[in-house]
Design a protein around this motif. Sequence first.
Motif, short mmCIF file in Angstrom:
data_model
loop_
_atom_site.label_atom_id
_atom_site.label_comp_id
_atom_site.label_asym_id
_atom_site.label_seq_id
_atom_site.Cartn_x
_atom_site.Cartn_y
_atom_site.Cartn_z
N TRP A 95 48.25 41.98 42.31
CA TRP A 95 47.93 42.09 43.19
C TRP A 95 47.21 43.15 43.80
O TRP A 95 45.55 43.63 44.21
CB TRP A 95 47.15 40.88 44.14
N GLY A 96 48.05 44.28 44.19
CA GLY A 96 47.90 45.14 44.62
C GLY A 96 47.37 46.05 43.20
O GLY A 96 47.05 46.76 43.91
N ALA A 97 47.68 45.95 42.14
CA ALA A 97 47.03 46.78 41.40
C ALA A 97 45.67 46.75 41.80
O ALA A 97 44.61 47.97 40.19
CB ALA A 97 47.23 46.55 39.72
N VAL A 98 44.33 45.45 42.33
CA VAL A 98 42.87 45.25 42.05
C VAL A 98 42.19 46.47 42.79
O VAL A 98 42.04 47.21 41.95
CB VAL A 98 42.34 44.45 42.57
N PRO A 99 42.84 47.30 43.79
CA PRO A 99 42.38 48.25 44.35
C PRO A 99 42.40 49.48 44.33
O PRO A 99 41.11 50.46 43.48
CB PRO A 99 42.62 48.51 45.60
N LEU A 100 44.04 49.77 43.01
CA LEU A 100 44.46 50.91 42.37
C LEU A 100 43.63 50.56 41.17
O LEU A 100 42.73 52.43 40.90
CB LEU A 100 45.52 50.85 41.44
N ALA A 101 43.17 49.98 40.06
CA ALA A 101 41.83 49.99 39.57
C ALA A 101 40.77 49.62 39.58
O ALA A 101 40.23 50.78 38.59
CB ALA A 101 42.27 48.58 38.38
N PHE A 103 39.40 52.35 41.86
CA PHE A 103 39.38 53.82 42.22
C PHE A 103 40.00 54.17 40.67
O PHE A 103 39.73 56.02 41.54
CB PHE A 103 39.93 54.02 43.72
N THR A 104 41.00 54.19 40.10
CA THR A 104 40.96 55.17 39.05
C THR A 104 40.53 54.56 37.76
O THR A 104 40.88 55.95 36.88
CB THR A 104 43.02 55.09 38.95
N THR A 105 39.64 53.76 37.15
CA THR A 105 39.51 53.48 36.31
C THR A 105 37.81 53.72 36.44
O THR A 105 37.14 53.23 37.00
CB THR A 105 39.50 52.24 35.76
N LEU A 111 30.77 51.11 37.01
CA LEU A 111 29.99 49.41 36.48
C LEU A 111 29.87 49.36 38.16
O LEU A 111 28.24 48.74 38.01
CB LEU A 111 30.67 48.58 35.67
N LEU A 112 30.39 48.87 38.71
CA LEU A 112 30.06 48.40 40.07
C LEU A 112 29.38 49.58 40.91
O LEU A 112 28.83 48.84 41.63
CB LEU A 112 31.79 48.70 40.69
N LEU A 113 29.39 51.22 40.73
CA LEU A 113 28.42 51.48 41.31
C LEU A 113 26.91 51.07 40.83
O LEU A 113 25.72 51.78 41.57
CB LEU A 113 28.50 53.17 41.26
N ALA A 114 26.90 50.64 39.78
CA ALA A 114 25.65 50.79 38.98
C ALA A 114 24.83 50.05 39.45
O ALA A 114 23.22 49.15 39.68
CB ALA A 114 25.58 50.78 37.23
N PHE A 115 25.95 48.26 39.59
CA PHE A 115 25.51 47.07 40.21
C PHE A 115 25.14 47.48 41.35
O PHE A 115 24.29 46.92 41.90
CB PHE A 115 27.11 45.92 39.68
N VAL A 116 25.75 48.13 42.32
CA VAL A 116 25.15 48.26 43.81
C VAL A 116 23.92 49.14 43.69
O VAL A 116 23.17 48.27 44.60
CB VAL A 116 26.86 48.44 45.18
#
Length: 208
Positions: A95-101, A103-105, A111-116
Amino acid sequence: PLERVQNVDVTQSFLQRLVGLAVVRFETAGGGSTEGELRLVSAAHADELQSELRRHKREARSDPGAAPAAEAEPTALYELSPRGLALLAAVSFRWGAVPLALFTTPLVSDLLLAFVREYVVAGVLGGEVSLRDPRVLGVAVAGVGLLLLAAWVISAVITVTQYWRFRLERVEDELRYERGLVQRYSGSIPLEKVQSLAVEENVAMRRL
């Protein structure tokens, strides 16, 4: 005191392996962590330190005045095969890879920025789009799916680099291990220090 030293761990990063260097750490009886460290030791000298400690232990166990016995041949206990490593990487989710993914993918973060920006700020807060809109739900599901997929890939890569060519052996009254791709670890664990064995499984591991 030399008799208190229980094991010598050797660590080599990728760059250190290229230039033949290593970091040597000493653990003593009663110590909860590393109590001594030698940095930038030659790899050959690090192996020599490990061998010297094992020789001292054999001499301490032998009868006074008797010649110390030769070191026993190691007994292989476990070796992680390429297939086993691939399976372990596939079922190991961190689960620690979620924030890593996040900010690095680039695809996930874009997609997240566009959604927000388009649906939350301009749409929902502006009263133009409802949270029940199928477009909002579709973008949210796609974003979460891509995020989890990227986190799974990162988790698999971390697992492979940590447990690459993992090998566990027993020599007399101690366990010896080696593992690691980018950073290589080797060391020993006196059996007298082992007090418990914990087994952890996630849902995928139990199914397999």
